[in-house]
Design a protein around this motif. Structure first.
Motif, PDB file in Angstrom:
ATOM      1  N   SER A 177      -2.850  -2.392  -8.645  1.00 35.06           N
ATOM      2  CA  SER A 177      -3.998  -1.545  -8.320  1.00 35.06           C
ATOM      3  C   SER A 177      -3.561  -0.158  -7.885  1.00 35.06           C
ATOM      4  N   LYS A 179      -5.583   2.122  -6.736  1.00 35.22           N
ATOM      5  CA  LYS A 179      -6.344   2.455  -5.529  1.00 35.22           C
ATOM      6  C   LYS A 179      -5.788   1.780  -4.283  1.00 35.22           C
ATOM      7  N   SER A 180      -5.363   0.524  -4.400  1.00 39.30           N
ATOM      8  CA  SER A 180      -4.984  -0.240  -3.211  1.00 39.30           C
ATOM      9  C   SER A 180      -3.485  -0.375  -3.000  1.00 39.30           C
ATOM     10  N   LEU A 183      -1.633   4.383  -4.165  1.00 40.60           N
ATOM     11  CA  LEU A 183      -1.979   5.616  -3.441  1.00 40.60           C
ATOM     12  C   LEU A 183      -1.820   5.503  -1.927  1.00 40.60           C
ATOM     13  N   GLU A 204     -11.286  -0.769  -8.378  1.00 40.97           N
ATOM     14  CA  GLU A 204      -9.881  -0.546  -8.035  1.00 40.97           C
ATOM     15  C   GLU A 204      -9.255   0.581  -8.860  1.00 40.97           C
ATOM     16  N   SER A 205     -10.054   1.275  -9.650  1.00 43.58           N
ATOM     17  CA  SER A 205      -9.539   2.361 -10.482  1.00 43.58           C
ATOM     18  C   SER A 205      -9.384   3.647  -9.669  1.00 43.58           C
ATOM     19  N   ALA A 206      -8.348   4.403  -9.996  1.00 44.26           N
ATOM     20  CA  ALA A 206      -8.104   5.689  -9.341  1.00 44.26           C
ATOM     21  C   ALA A 206      -7.077   6.458 -10.166  1.00 44.26           C
TER      22      ALA A 206
END
Length: 232
Positions: A177, A179-180, A183, A204-206
């Protein structure tokens, strides 16, 4: 500074998870096909999940409650009791689903443990379900610590890597992930290794931190030991 502590995400990093949610959403759509189309149902379910994370947290139980809420909404509170019962049954089936490790998961975790790195499983979700999956995975013995958290943030990673290691500067987080797992670990000062999975939950996308000196991408877990050895 040498890496002394490695954090591993669990779902879709060490074992399959998201595909069971995708299959469940297909069954959910079949149950409500007389009331709405698939695209609208998916959008309303995703909105319910986003609203409810703060109430129920991550995991199957919150997902089931979000499905029930969505079923009530799309039927204008006329959803048949049989449909509610079936949603609950589907959720229970998800909670009983056997664990299937991803390629190289066992070999990689065992190798990193043998290289005397401290290993920490850092995962979100329901406590009982995550403990069950770890126990059934056969990987429990390799981890020095297990942290099941409500959210993954820079502050959480700092706390975990200070508690179980030599601080985030000498730690690495490995997960699927952005996002989790990536980052917030980088924000905490750790290395972050993204191991993409074919299915990604929209929440969970980023964007990737392309170019950051502590960010790396691997096609699979099999390349992790060589990467850690190269970093030092």
């Amino acid at each position: 500074m040498n890496i002394t502590t490695i954090g591993f995400d669990a779902d879709d990093t060490l074992w399959h998870n998201e595909r069971f949610y995708v299959l469940t959403q297909e069954r959910f759509a079949d149950l409500l096909a007389d009331y709405t189309d698939r695209a609208s149902l998916d959008a309303r379910l995703q909105a319910a999940e986003r609203r409810n994370i703060g109430h129920y947290g991550y995991g199957i139980k919150g997902f089931v409650l979000s499905m029930i809420e969505t079923a009530v909404d799309v039927t204008d509170a006329r959803v048949p009791a049989a449909v509610i019962r079936r949603i609950l049954e589907i959720g229970q089936e998800m909670l009983r689903h056997p664990i299937e490790l991803l390629p190289d998961a066992h070999k990689t975790v065992a190798a990193m443990a043998a290289s005397r790195h401290r290993l920490v499983l850092i995962t979100k979700g329901d406590l009982l379900d995550q403990e069950r999956k770890l126990a059934e995975s056969g990987l429990w013995e390799y981890f020095d610590a297990v942290e099941i958290v409500s959210e993954k943030s820079a502050a959480v990673y700092r706390r975990i890597f200070n508690r179980h290691g030599d601080g985030p500067e000498r730690a690495m987080m490995v997960g699927n992930s952005m996002k989790s797992d990536v980052l917030p670990a980088i924000e905490a000062g750790a290395w972050a290794v993204h191991v993409p999975f074919e299915l990604v939950w929209a929440l969970e996308s980023a964007p990737a931190p392309t170019g950051h000196e502590r960010y790396r991408v691997l096609d699979g877990l099999g390349g992790l030991k060589a990467l850690v050895d190269w970093i030092g």
